[in-house]
Design a protein around this motif. Structure first.
Motif, PDB file in Angstrom:
ATOM      1  N   ALA A   1       0.812  -1.217   0.000  1.00  0.00           N
ATOM      2  CA  ALA A   1       0.000   0.000   0.000  1.00  0.00           C
ATOM      3  C   ALA A   1       0.845   1.267   0.000  1.00  0.00           C
ATOM      4  CB  ALA A   1      -0.931  -0.004   1.216  1.00  0.00           C
ATOM      5  N   GLY A   2       2.065   1.183   0.499  1.00  0.00           N
ATOM      6  CA  GLY A   2       2.900   2.379   0.607  1.00  0.00           C
ATOM      7  C   GLY A   2       3.720   2.692  -0.628  1.00  0.00           C
ATOM      8  N   ASP A   3       3.797   1.760  -1.573  1.00  0.00           N
ATOM      9  CA  ASP A   3       4.600   1.969  -2.778  1.00  0.00           C
ATOM     10  C   ASP A   3       4.190   0.908  -3.792  1.00  0.00           C
ATOM     11  OD1 ASP A   3       6.473   2.102  -4.813  1.00  0.00           O
ATOM     12  OD2 ASP A   3       8.196   2.248  -3.470  1.00  0.00           O
ATOM     13  N   SER A   4       3.442   1.323  -4.801  1.00  0.00           N
ATOM     14  CA  SER A   4       2.862   0.355  -5.738  1.00  0.00           C
ATOM     15  C   SER A   4       3.906  -0.367  -6.588  1.00  0.00           C
ATOM     16  CB  SER A   4       1.837   1.042  -6.642  1.00  0.00           C
ATOM     17  OG  SER A   4       2.468   2.047  -7.405  1.00  0.00           O
ATOM     18  N   LYS A   5       5.182   0.044  -6.504  1.00  0.00           N
ATOM     19  CA  LYS A   5       6.221  -0.688  -7.239  1.00  0.00           C
ATOM     20  C   LYS A   5       6.613  -1.980  -6.517  1.00  0.00           C
ATOM     21  CE  LYS A   5       9.144   2.802  -7.527  1.00  0.00           C
ATOM     22  NZ  LYS A   5       8.412   3.920  -6.926  1.00  0.00           N
ATOM     23  N   LEU A   6       6.231  -2.080  -5.241  1.00  0.00           N
ATOM     24  CA  LEU A   6       6.595  -3.252  -4.448  1.00  0.00           C
ATOM     25  C   LEU A   6       5.392  -4.173  -4.302  1.00  0.00           C
ATOM     26  CD1 LEU A   6       8.598  -1.478  -1.603  1.00  0.00           C
ATOM     27  CD2 LEU A   6       9.500  -2.590  -3.659  1.00  0.00           C
ATOM     28  N   LYS A   7       5.612  -5.454  -4.492  1.00  0.00           N
ATOM     29  CA  LYS A   7       4.508  -6.402  -4.325  1.00  0.00           C
ATOM     30  C   LYS A   7       5.052  -7.776  -3.971  1.00  0.00           C
ATOM     31  CE  LYS A   7       4.343  -7.011  -9.293  1.00  0.00           C
ATOM     32  NZ  LYS A   7       3.634  -6.669 -10.502  1.00  0.00           N
ATOM     33  N   LEU A   8       4.187  -8.552  -3.359  1.00  0.00           N
ATOM     34  CA  LEU A   8       4.537  -9.936  -3.041  1.00  0.00           C
ATOM     35  C   LEU A   8       4.473 -10.776  -4.302  1.00  0.00           C
ATOM     36  CD1 LEU A   8       2.400 -10.342   0.198  1.00  0.00           C
ATOM     37  CD2 LEU A   8       4.869  -9.959   0.056  1.00  0.00           C
ATOM     38  N   LYS A   9       5.278 -11.834  -4.329  1.00  0.00           N
ATOM     39  CA  LYS A   9       5.207 -12.764  -5.463  1.00  0.00           C
ATOM     40  C   LYS A   9       3.834 -13.416  -5.444  1.00  0.00           C
ATOM     41  CE  LYS A   9       7.313 -16.861  -7.531  1.00  0.00           C
ATOM     42  NZ  LYS A   9       7.028 -16.397  -8.868  1.00  0.00           N
ATOM     43  N   LYS A  10       3.163 -13.383  -6.593  1.00  0.00           N
ATOM     44  CA  LYS A  10       1.809 -13.923  -6.697  1.00  0.00           C
ATOM     45  C   LYS A  10       1.862 -15.298  -7.355  1.00  0.00           C
ATOM     46  CE  LYS A  10      -2.751 -12.444  -8.444  1.00  0.00           C
ATOM     47  NZ  LYS A  10      -3.469 -12.317  -7.181  1.00  0.00           N
ATOM     48  N   TYR A  11       1.035 -16.199  -6.890  1.00  0.00           N
ATOM     49  CA  TYR A  11       0.943 -17.534  -7.482  1.00  0.00           C
ATOM     50  C   TYR A  11      -0.444 -17.745  -8.060  1.00  0.00           C
ATOM     51  CZ  TYR A  11       5.338 -18.684  -5.226  1.00  0.00           C
ATOM     52  OH  TYR A  11       6.656 -18.697  -4.851  1.00  0.00           O
ATOM     53  N   GLN A  12      -0.480 -18.511  -9.148  1.00  0.00           N
ATOM     54  CA  GLN A  12      -1.747 -18.838  -9.785  1.00  0.00           C
ATOM     55  C   GLN A  12      -2.503 -19.859  -8.934  1.00  0.00           C
ATOM     56  OE1 GLN A  12      -1.268 -20.464 -13.716  1.00  0.00           O
ATOM     57  NE2 GLN A  12      -3.434 -21.001 -13.883  1.00  0.00           N
ATOM     58  N   ILE A  13      -3.813 -19.726  -8.925  1.00  0.00           N
ATOM     59  CA  ILE A  13      -4.697 -20.669  -8.233  1.00  0.00           C
ATOM     60  C   ILE A  13      -5.492 -21.446  -9.278  1.00  0.00           C
ATOM     61  CG2 ILE A  13      -6.826 -20.811  -6.871  1.00  0.00           C
ATOM     62  CD1 ILE A  13      -4.615 -20.233  -5.021  1.00  0.00           C
ATOM     63  N   VAL A  14      -5.660 -22.724  -9.045  1.00  0.00           N
ATOM     64  CA  VAL A  14      -6.512 -23.549  -9.892  1.00  0.00           C
ATOM     65  C   VAL A  14      -7.557 -24.202  -8.993  1.00  0.00           C
ATOM     66  CG1 VAL A  14      -6.612 -25.616 -11.348  1.00  0.00           C
ATOM     67  CG2 VAL A  14      -4.695 -24.022 -11.569  1.00  0.00           C
ATOM     68  N   GLU A  15      -8.825 -24.136  -9.420  1.00  0.00           N
ATOM     69  CA  GLU A  15      -9.889 -24.845  -8.716  1.00  0.00           C
ATOM     70  C   GLU A  15     -10.366 -25.971  -9.622  1.00  0.00           C
ATOM     71  OE1 GLU A  15     -12.038 -20.913  -7.218  1.00  0.00           O
ATOM     72  OE2 GLU A  15     -13.026 -22.743  -6.484  1.00  0.00           O
ATOM     73  N   ARG A  16     -10.409 -27.171  -9.060  1.00  0.00           N
ATOM     74  CA  ARG A  16     -10.843 -28.323  -9.843  1.00  0.00           C
ATOM     75  C   ARG A  16     -11.613 -29.277  -8.935  1.00  0.00           C
ATOM     76  NH1 ARG A  16      -6.439 -30.849 -10.588  1.00  0.00           N
ATOM     77  NH2 ARG A  16      -5.566 -29.278 -11.948  1.00  0.00           N
ATOM     78  N   SER A  17     -12.813 -29.605  -9.355  1.00  0.00           N
ATOM     79  CA  SER A  17     -13.658 -30.567  -8.619  1.00  0.00           C
ATOM     80  C   SER A  17     -13.795 -30.172  -7.145  1.00  0.00           C
ATOM     81  CB  SER A  17     -13.083 -31.984  -8.726  1.00  0.00           C
ATOM     82  OG  SER A  17     -12.938 -32.353 -10.076  1.00  0.00           O
ATOM     83  N   GLY A  18     -13.891 -28.880  -6.910  1.00  0.00           N
ATOM     84  CA  GLY A  18     -14.102 -28.416  -5.541  1.00  0.00           C
ATOM     85  C   GLY A  18     -12.835 -28.312  -4.713  1.00  0.00           C
TER      86      GLY A  18
END
Ligand code: FES
Length: 121
Positions: free
Chosen positions: A98-115
């Motif tokens: 929130a304090g600096d939009s150039k900084l962010k956590l590494k994001k991972y993809q999510i997959v939903e399958r069969s619940g």
């Protein structure tokens, strides 16, 4: 890339999270507004467990048209989580600091399958 099981989707209510240990380090998975978001549990500041912090809506400064300060309120649209070590706040939907939009956590993809919910890592 491997898919790593997180939880049954029905076992995570809105506002719930899981911390998953992987061979790439811990990954925090949040459920927010029905969607899942996954980030490295490693704060950009000093490596703290950012995903384990409290959830709090974004704080908005209220400034009048004449530029006088009117106080603060909470956003109804933007939720943050706060690193428990020194308070860095991250947008739960993007992982951006929130304090600096150039900084962010590494994001991972999510997959939903069969619940079931998986991280792709
Ligand atoms: S390590 Fe997260 S705020 Fe310092």
């Amino acid at each position: 890339m491997a898919e790593i099981f997180v939880a049954r989707a029905d076992d995570m209510a809105d506002g719930d999270r899981r911390i998953v240990r992987t061979n790439k380090g811990e990954i925090g998975v949040f459920r927010h507004k029905g969607a899942f978001h996954a980030y490295a549990n490693r704060c950009v500041h000093s490596g703290g467990p950012a995903c384990e912090g409290v959830l709090i809506p974004k704080v908005i400064e209220l400034i009048a048209e004449d530029k006088t300060y009117q106080g603060q309120t909470f956003s109804e649209d933007e939720m943050h989580f706060v690193c428990p070590w020194h308070g860095y706040e991250y947008n739960i939907e993007t992982g951006v600091f929130a304090g600096d939009s150039k900084l962010k956590l590494k994001k991972y993809q999510i997959v939903e399958r069969s619940g079931d919910v998986y991280i792709v890592a």
